[in-house]
Design an enzyme around this catalytic site. Structure first.
Site, short mmCIF file in Angstrom:
data_model
loop_
_atom_site.label_atom_id
_atom_site.label_comp_id
_atom_site.label_asym_id
_atom_site.label_seq_id
_atom_site.Cartn_x
_atom_site.Cartn_y
_atom_site.Cartn_z
N ARG A 94 -0.62 -2.06 15.80
CA ARG A 94 0.66 -1.80 15.07
C ARG A 94 1.89 -1.53 16.16
NH1 ARG A 94 -1.58 0.35 10.31
NH2 ARG A 94 -3.93 0.72 10.49
N ASP A 119 12.29 -13.84 8.82
CA ASP A 119 13.36 -14.91 8.62
C ASP A 119 14.14 -14.56 7.23
OD1 ASP A 119 12.21 -16.37 10.68
OD2 ASP A 119 11.13 -17.72 9.36
N ASN A 134 0.86 -1.43 -0.09
CA ASN A 134 0.09 -0.12 0.04
C ASN A 134 0.77 1.37 0.04
OD1 ASN A 134 -2.73 -1.25 0.15
ND2 ASN A 134 -2.02 -1.97 2.04
N GLU A 186 14.56 -0.28 10.09
CA GLU A 186 13.12 -0.41 10.03
C GLU A 186 12.44 0.93 9.82
OE1 GLU A 186 11.25 -2.77 13.06
OE2 GLU A 186 9.20 -2.11 12.56
N ARG A 223 -3.77 9.55 -0.57
CA ARG A 223 -5.08 9.54 0.54
C ARG A 223 -4.07 9.34 1.68
NH1 ARG A 223 -7.38 3.85 -1.26
NH2 ARG A 223 -8.84 4.34 0.47
N ASN A 227 10.60 -0.38 5.02
CA ASN A 227 9.16 -0.05 5.54
C ASN A 227 8.44 -1.18 5.14
OD1 ASN A 227 6.70 0.55 6.61
ND2 ASN A 227 6.82 2.76 5.58
N LEU A 235 6.83 5.67 8.50
CA LEU A 235 6.31 7.01 8.63
C LEU A 235 5.44 7.55 9.75
CD1 LEU A 235 4.99 6.60 4.82
CD2 LEU A 235 6.91 7.95 5.24
O1 CA2 Z 1 3.79 4.36 9.21
C1 CA2 Z 1 4.11 3.44 8.47
O2 CA2 Z 1 5.20 3.65 7.71
C2 CA2 Z 1 3.25 2.24 8.31
O3 CA2 Z 1 4.38 1.06 7.93
C3 CA2 Z 1 2.27 2.14 7.13
C4 CA2 Z 1 1.50 1.05 6.91
C5 CA2 Z 1 0.76 0.54 8.06
O4 CA2 Z 1 0.10 -0.65 7.88
C6 CA2 Z 1 1.93 0.39 9.32
O5 CA2 Z 1 1.35 0.14 10.37
C7 CA2 Z 1 2.75 1.74 9.61
C8 CA2 Z 1 0.54 1.26 5.95
C9 CA2 Z 1 0.88 2.02 4.59
C10 CA2 Z 1 -0.44 2.31 3.84
O6 CA2 Z 1 -0.10 3.56 3.14
C11 CA2 Z 1 -1.27 4.29 2.52
C12 CA2 Z 1 -0.82 5.52 1.98
C13 CA2 Z 1 -1.40 6.25 1.56
C14 CA2 Z 1 -3.07 5.76 1.50
C15 CA2 Z 1 -3.43 4.55 2.01
C16 CA2 Z 1 -2.35 3.74 2.52
#
Ligand code: CA2
Length: 144
Positions: free
Chosen positions: A113, A89, A12, A100, A19, A76, A103
């Site tokens: 999380r 692994d 994602n 790691e 978004r 990430n 954002l």
């Molecule tokens: O904060 C982060 O970088 C995360 O790795 C982002 C992941 C989330 O599942 C982790 O808990 C924390 C989600 C990425 C989704 O990115 C999007 C960006 C724009 C719109 C929707 C989702």
């Protein structure tokens, strides 16, 4: 010394900038990647970037890094951070040091999380600094 850095983005993260900018910022993934590649060049190093929504492809890319003399991985892993023994692994298996990055500050968010399968095998963890977290990680990895 010139370093070869691989930045891996998980599921994602290709949606960045389209978004939820209040959580993840306004920059697109291309913006972030372009900046990292340019910064690495300025620091006499190289930076490759990779994004996949598939757990298996992320594992395969980590394995490939071991054949490419990658000195450091910045990852990430997105939601797979909280679920994936396979990615843990793979990182442990190739024995390439890694950082790691998240954002958002995952510790200020939902309890699911707060768990990471990567943090205890990472050299370090950066959370909550937005896209600057990748830059900080890149500077650290090149200096390491
Ligand atoms: O904060 C982060 O970088 C995360 O790795 C982002 C992941 C989330 O599942 C982790 O808990 C924390 C989600 C990425 C989704 O990115 C999007 C960006 C724009 C719109 C929707 C989702």
């Amino acid at each position: 010394m010139a370093r070869n850095i691989l930045v891996i983005h998980g599921p994602n993260l290709n949606l960045l900038g389209t978004r939820e900018p209040h959580i993840y910022g306004a920059q697109t993934l291309d913006d972030i990647n372009r900046h990292l590649v340019q910064l690495a060049t300025e620091l006499d190093s190289t930076c490759q970037t990779y994004q996949s929504n598939s757990e298996g492809q992320l594992v395969d890319r980590i394995h490939a890094a071991a054949q490419q003399q990658v000195d450091y991985i910045i990852i990430n892993a997105g939601a797979y951070t909280h679920t994936s023994v396979a990615i843990r692994d793979a990182l442990a298996g190739v024995a390439i040091p890694f950082l790691e990055v998240h954002l958002s500050n995952v510790h200020r968010r939902e309890p699911f999380r707060h768990q990471s399968y990567l943090s205890d095998v990472a050299q370090g963890v950066i959370v909550g600094l937005g896209a600057y977290g990748y830059e900080a990680a890149l500077r650290y990895a090149i200096a390491a």
